[in-house]
Design a protein around this motif. Structure first.
Motif, short mmCIF file in Angstrom:
data_model
loop_
_atom_site.label_atom_id
_atom_site.label_comp_id
_atom_site.label_asym_id
_atom_site.label_seq_id
_atom_site.Cartn_x
_atom_site.Cartn_y
_atom_site.Cartn_z
N THR A 124 0.85 -1.18 0.00
CA THR A 124 0.00 0.00 0.00
C THR A 124 0.89 1.24 0.00
N ARG A 126 0.77 5.79 0.87
CA ARG A 126 0.06 6.87 1.53
C ARG A 126 -0.18 7.99 0.51
N ARG A 127 -1.41 8.42 0.41
CA ARG A 127 -1.81 9.41 -0.59
C ARG A 127 -2.29 10.69 0.08
N VAL A 152 -6.15 2.22 -9.17
CA VAL A 152 -5.92 2.11 -7.73
C VAL A 152 -7.23 2.20 -6.98
N GLN A 153 -7.19 1.73 -5.73
CA GLN A 153 -8.27 1.94 -4.78
C GLN A 153 -7.69 2.68 -3.59
N THR A 154 -8.47 3.55 -3.00
CA THR A 154 -7.95 4.36 -1.91
C THR A 154 -9.08 4.77 -0.97
N GLN A 155 -8.70 5.18 0.21
CA GLN A 155 -9.66 5.78 1.13
C GLN A 155 -10.06 7.16 0.59
N LYS A 167 -2.74 12.00 5.28
CA LYS A 167 -2.73 11.11 4.14
C LYS A 167 -3.66 9.92 4.38
N HIS A 169 -4.62 5.68 2.93
CA HIS A 169 -4.07 4.51 2.28
C HIS A 169 -4.59 4.38 0.85
N GLY A 170 -3.74 3.83 -0.02
CA GLY A 170 -4.12 3.47 -1.37
C GLY A 170 -3.36 2.23 -1.79
N TRP A 171 -3.83 1.56 -2.81
CA TRP A 171 -3.11 0.38 -3.32
C TRP A 171 -3.46 0.15 -4.78
#
Length: 303
Positions: A124, A126-127, A152-155, A167, A169-171
């Motif tokens: 993962t 940090r975005r 990507v998928q992210t919060q 920031k 999370h993303g992945w």
């Protein structure tokens, strides 16, 4: 002895048993293709030469946009090995239909690696607001979209105000063409072996480090000779990478130049809306194929 094929082999066996489903994803719908042709010049983004990996194979050329925002240490390792010529001549030693093509092993049997230390997992990232991201869907409070050419998928952004570092999370998502790092049983055991997805395979998400995505040459990835059995090892006359370089390290004249529809543009948003509407309830971010133009740098003109 390393066996970077172990976990991926287990997932392939699950797929064969029908327990893990791979998704077949075709090209963009006709409406998406016609809209891309109408995109203005300002709707396109040029991939930086420092982030463009050029993989020449006996089957043709593969171009990968690397994503240092997502996996900085893994991208730097790929750059280091490419600049050293480490990948030149290595085989695609493990290729599985409906799954992926794996390479980067100097031994050609799934147990080799570079002389450098193993890497810590970057499953993962940090975005924050400075990282370019365009959402195309919001399932169950999350956001799914693109960071440049990478799905990507992210919060959601609203959560940035709730974290100490501002920031979330993303992945990366394992859609067709996404590049991931192979590893041994331990999370922190990736080294030099990597794989390119031939089809979507969401079971890999957040389990293997994503470091880029194929922007040109997915047809080449899918044309690589497949192996036999569940482990997909290619034992007879495997395909090879003839040369692997970072585009920035190639002579300026003649180096590939890749332009991708900018995922922050209005043209992309229209494209994403069209694909989402055409797919309906079956929509996946993997359904979106970004239009790409590939050319070669020309001789600079002097004044």
């Amino acid at each position: 002895m390393r066996r970077a094929t172990a976990i991926l082999g287990g997932l392939a066996a699950l797929a064969g048993a029908g327990l893990v489903q791979a998704q077949e994803v075709g090209g963009p719908p006709p409406a998406a293709a016609s809209h891309a042709m109408a995109a203005a010049v300002t709707d396109w983004r040029t991939v930086p030469a420092a982030n463009l990996l050029v993989i020449d194979t006996n089957r043709g050329r593969i171009l990968i946009e690397m994503a240092p925002e997502v996996a900085p240490e893994h991208v730097e390792r790929i750059r280091l090995l490419a600049r050293a010529g480490f990948f030149d001549g290595l085989t695609w030693h493990r290729v599985i239909d409906w799954f992926m093509a794996q390479t980067g092993d100097p031994l050609g049997n799934g147990e080799g690696q570079s002389p450098y230390p193993d890497l810590s997992a970057e499953f993962t990232f940090r975005r924050d607001a400075s990282i370019p991201f365009t959402a195309v869907a919001a399932p169950a409070g999350a956001l799914v979209g693109f960071l440049h050419s990478l799905p990507v998928q992210t919060q959601p952004d609203v959560a940035m105000s709730l974290t100490a570092d501002g920031k979330v999370h993303g992945w990366g998502l394992y859609c067709p063409g996404v590049a991931g790092m192979a590893r041994d049983e331990g999370n922190d055991t990736a080294n030099s072996q990597f794989f390119l997805m031939r089809q979507a395979y969401p079971a890999l998400d957040k389990r293997y480090t994503v470091w880029g995505t194929v922007v040109s040459g997915l047809d080449v990835v899918r044309a690589l000779k497949s192996g036999a059995g569940d482990n997909g090892m290619v034992t007879a006359d495997p395909d090879r990478m003839t040369r692997v370089r970072v585009a920035a390290d190639l002579p300026e004249v003649g180096r590939p130049v890749v332009r991708v529809l900018d995922t922050e543009s209005a043209a992309f948003r229209t494209l994403a809306d069209q694909v989402r509407q055409s797919r309906g309830a079956d929509f996946s971010v993997c359904d979106i194929t970004l239009p790409v133009e590939v050319s070669q740098a020309q001789v600079p003109t002097g004044g």
